[in-house]
Design a protein around this motif. Structure first.
Motif, PDB file in Angstrom:
ATOM      1  N   VAL A  68       0.833  -1.204   0.000  1.00 44.91           N
ATOM      2  CA  VAL A  68       0.000   0.000   0.000  1.00 44.91           C
ATOM      3  C   VAL A  68       0.868   1.254   0.000  1.00 44.91           C
ATOM      4  O   VAL A  68       0.629   2.193  -0.776  1.00 44.91           O
ATOM      5  CB  VAL A  68      -0.975  -0.019   1.200  1.00 44.91           C
ATOM      6  CG1 VAL A  68      -1.624   1.332   1.418  1.00 44.91           C
ATOM      7  CG2 VAL A  68      -2.029  -1.099   0.982  1.00 44.91           C
ATOM      8  N   ASP A  69       1.895   1.288   0.827  1.00 43.75           N
ATOM      9  CA  ASP A  69       2.788   2.448   0.863  1.00 43.75           C
ATOM     10  C   ASP A  69       3.478   2.660  -0.482  1.00 43.75           C
ATOM     11  O   ASP A  69       3.629   3.790  -0.947  1.00 43.75           O
ATOM     12  CB  ASP A  69       3.838   2.293   1.965  1.00 43.75           C
ATOM     13  CG  ASP A  69       3.248   2.397   3.356  1.00 43.75           C
ATOM     14  OD1 ASP A  69       2.093   2.859   3.499  1.00 43.75           O
ATOM     15  OD2 ASP A  69       3.938   1.981   4.315  1.00 43.75           O
ATOM     16  N   LEU A  74       4.151   5.449  -5.796  1.00 43.75           N
ATOM     17  CA  LEU A  74       4.624   5.282  -7.166  1.00 43.75           C
ATOM     18  C   LEU A  74       3.592   4.863  -8.192  1.00 43.75           C
ATOM     19  O   LEU A  74       3.841   5.003  -9.387  1.00 43.75           O
ATOM     20  CB  LEU A  74       5.750   4.231  -7.171  1.00 43.75           C
ATOM     21  CG  LEU A  74       6.961   4.568  -6.319  1.00 43.75           C
ATOM     22  CD1 LEU A  74       7.891   3.375  -6.233  1.00 43.75           C
ATOM     23  CD2 LEU A  74       7.691   5.766  -6.889  1.00 43.75           C
ATOM     24  N   PHE A  75       2.474   4.336  -7.775  1.00 44.21           N
ATOM     25  CA  PHE A  75       1.559   3.724  -8.725  1.00 44.21           C
ATOM     26  C   PHE A  75       0.212   4.443  -8.815  1.00 44.21           C
ATOM     27  O   PHE A  75      -0.791   3.816  -9.114  1.00 44.21           O
ATOM     28  CB  PHE A  75       1.320   2.261  -8.345  1.00 44.21           C
ATOM     29  CG  PHE A  75       2.490   1.369  -8.619  1.00 44.21           C
ATOM     30  CD1 PHE A  75       2.607   0.709  -9.821  1.00 44.21           C
ATOM     31  CD2 PHE A  75       3.484   1.201  -7.680  1.00 44.21           C
ATOM     32  CE1 PHE A  75       3.682  -0.123 -10.079  1.00 44.21           C
ATOM     33  CE2 PHE A  75       4.562   0.377  -7.920  1.00 44.21           C
ATOM     34  CZ  PHE A  75       4.659  -0.288  -9.129  1.00 44.21           C
ATOM     35  N   GLN A  76       0.172   5.709  -8.574  1.00 38.70           N
ATOM     36  CA  GLN A  76      -1.093   6.438  -8.575  1.00 38.70           C
ATOM     37  C   GLN A  76      -1.869   6.275  -9.885  1.00 38.70           C
ATOM     38  O   GLN A  76      -3.084   6.288  -9.891  1.00 38.70           O
ATOM     39  CB  GLN A  76      -0.856   7.929  -8.299  1.00 38.70           C
ATOM     40  CG  GLN A  76      -0.512   8.230  -6.867  1.00 38.70           C
ATOM     41  CD  GLN A  76      -1.688   8.047  -5.931  1.00 38.70           C
ATOM     42  OE1 GLN A  76      -2.829   8.264  -6.287  1.00 38.70           O
ATOM     43  NE2 GLN A  76      -1.398   7.622  -4.718  1.00 38.70           N
ATOM     44  N   ASN A  77      -1.183   6.136 -11.004  1.00 41.18           N
ATOM     45  CA  ASN A  77      -1.866   6.060 -12.298  1.00 41.18           C
ATOM     46  C   ASN A  77      -2.144   4.630 -12.747  1.00 41.18           C
ATOM     47  O   ASN A  77      -2.600   4.416 -13.859  1.00 41.18           O
ATOM     48  CB  ASN A  77      -1.026   6.777 -13.363  1.00 41.18           C
ATOM     49  CG  ASN A  77      -0.903   8.249 -13.061  1.00 41.18           C
ATOM     50  OD1 ASN A  77      -1.852   8.868 -12.610  1.00 41.18           O
ATOM     51  ND2 ASN A  77       0.263   8.797 -13.286  1.00 41.18           N
ATOM     52  N   LEU A  93      -7.661  -1.412  -0.482  1.00 46.55           N
ATOM     53  CA  LEU A  93      -6.608  -2.427  -0.455  1.00 46.55           C
ATOM     54  C   LEU A  93      -5.890  -2.457   0.891  1.00 46.55           C
ATOM     55  O   LEU A  93      -5.413  -3.505   1.323  1.00 46.55           O
ATOM     56  CB  LEU A  93      -5.599  -2.163  -1.574  1.00 46.55           C
ATOM     57  CG  LEU A  93      -4.440  -3.138  -1.684  1.00 46.55           C
ATOM     58  CD1 LEU A  93      -4.945  -4.545  -1.981  1.00 46.55           C
ATOM     59  CD2 LEU A  93      -3.473  -2.682  -2.753  1.00 46.55           C
ATOM     60  N   SER A  94      -5.835  -1.346   1.584  1.00 46.55           N
ATOM     61  CA  SER A  94      -5.120  -1.291   2.867  1.00 46.55           C
ATOM     62  C   SER A  94      -5.846  -2.064   3.968  1.00 46.55           C
ATOM     63  O   SER A  94      -5.262  -2.339   5.011  1.00 46.55           O
ATOM     64  CB  SER A  94      -4.898   0.155   3.300  1.00 46.55           C
ATOM     65  OG  SER A  94      -6.118   0.750   3.728  1.00 46.55           O
ATOM     66  N   GLN A  95      -7.081  -2.441   3.737  1.00 47.48           N
ATOM     67  CA  GLN A  95      -7.856  -3.165   4.743  1.00 47.48           C
ATOM     68  C   GLN A  95      -7.515  -4.659   4.709  1.00 47.48           C
ATOM     69  O   GLN A  95      -7.514  -5.272   3.644  1.00 47.48           O
ATOM     70  CB  GLN A  95      -9.358  -2.982   4.495  1.00 47.48           C
ATOM     71  CG  GLN A  95      -9.796  -1.534   4.534  1.00 47.48           C
ATOM     72  CD  GLN A  95      -9.455  -0.869   5.841  1.00 47.48           C
ATOM     73  OE1 GLN A  95      -9.793  -1.370   6.911  1.00 47.48           O
ATOM     74  NE2 GLN A  95      -8.774   0.258   5.768  1.00 47.48           N
ATOM     75  N   ALA A 111       9.315  -2.973  -4.139  1.00 46.55           N
ATOM     76  CA  ALA A 111       9.709  -2.589  -2.780  1.00 46.55           C
ATOM     77  C   ALA A 111      10.715  -3.563  -2.172  1.00 46.55           C
ATOM     78  O   ALA A 111      11.613  -3.146  -1.444  1.00 46.55           O
ATOM     79  CB  ALA A 111       8.473  -2.494  -1.886  1.00 46.55           C
ATOM     80  N   LEU A 112      10.566  -4.850  -2.484  1.00 50.94           N
ATOM     81  CA  LEU A 112      11.441  -5.865  -1.910  1.00 50.94           C
ATOM     82  C   LEU A 112      12.595  -6.250  -2.825  1.00 50.94           C
ATOM     83  O   LEU A 112      13.450  -7.043  -2.444  1.00 50.94           O
ATOM     84  CB  LEU A 112      10.626  -7.120  -1.566  1.00 50.94           C
ATOM     85  CG  LEU A 112       9.533  -6.928  -0.513  1.00 50.94           C
ATOM     86  CD1 LEU A 112       8.620  -8.144  -0.469  1.00 50.94           C
ATOM     87  CD2 LEU A 112      10.155  -6.651   0.846  1.00 50.94           C
ATOM     88  N   ASN A 113      12.587  -5.711  -4.039  1.00 50.30           N
ATOM     89  CA  ASN A 113      13.604  -6.020  -5.043  1.00 50.30           C
ATOM     90  C   ASN A 113      13.704  -7.536  -5.271  1.00 50.30           C
ATOM     91  O   ASN A 113      14.774  -8.131  -5.189  1.00 50.30           O
ATOM     92  CB  ASN A 113      14.960  -5.440  -4.649  1.00 50.30           C
ATOM     93  CG  ASN A 113      15.948  -5.484  -5.803  1.00 50.30           C
ATOM     94  OD1 ASN A 113      15.560  -5.377  -6.963  1.00 50.30           O
ATOM     95  ND2 ASN A 113      17.216  -5.654  -5.493  1.00 50.30           N
TER      96      ASN A 113
END
Length: 142
Positions: A68-69, A74-77, A93-95, A111-113
């Motif tokens: 979510v973070d 980075l993925f607003q679009n 999605l955060s729920q 995020a985790l590469n």
């Protein structure tokens, strides 16, 4: 007649699921890996990644929060029109217990590469098992 049709549809779906699980298990075995059951409670994507990274499902909420973070940053679009604003979709999605999709797979990969492999298919004889690699990694894997 409707009840018989409903029963036959449920039976056919059950047979297809069993066939799919059997075919995917053979596929995994050919690569020396095995299926790990996860709880199908809407957290299953995050539970599966937690098992891969930490050998248990307990970090699913932390991984959801990371996705979510990342999406907020980075993925607003990336989100679909007609389902609310990107922020509204991210808030849903955060729920916990909310099913995640491709957006979360890509966000966690970044995020985790890590590469995240998603395997599906083989619910019929003419539908082979397929694995897709999802990666935003920047080079060597950990």
């Amino acid at each position: 007649m409707k009840e018989a049709d409903d029963f036959n549809a449920v039976l056919k779906e059950s047979i297809n699921v069993d066939f799919e699980v059997e075919q995917q298990s053979r596929y995994f075995t050919s690569f020396g890996v095995q299926r790990n059951p996860t709880i199908g409670d809407g957290n299953c994507l995050f539970r599966a990644i937690s098992v891969s990274l930490y050998s248990h499902q307990n970090n699913h909420l932390q991984l959801r929060n990371l996705a979510v973070d990342t999406l907020r940053g980075l993925f607003q679009n990336y989100f679909l029109e007609g389902r609310g604003t990107p922020e509204e979709q991210i808030n849903v999605l955060s729920q916990p217990n909310t099913y995640a999709g491709q957006e979360s797979i890509l966000a966690l990969s970044m995020a985790l590469n890590i590469n995240i492999l998603v395997t599906f298919g083989s619910d019929t004889l003419d539908n082979p098992v397929t694995t897709y690699e999802n990666t935003f990694s920047d080079g060597e894997q950990p």
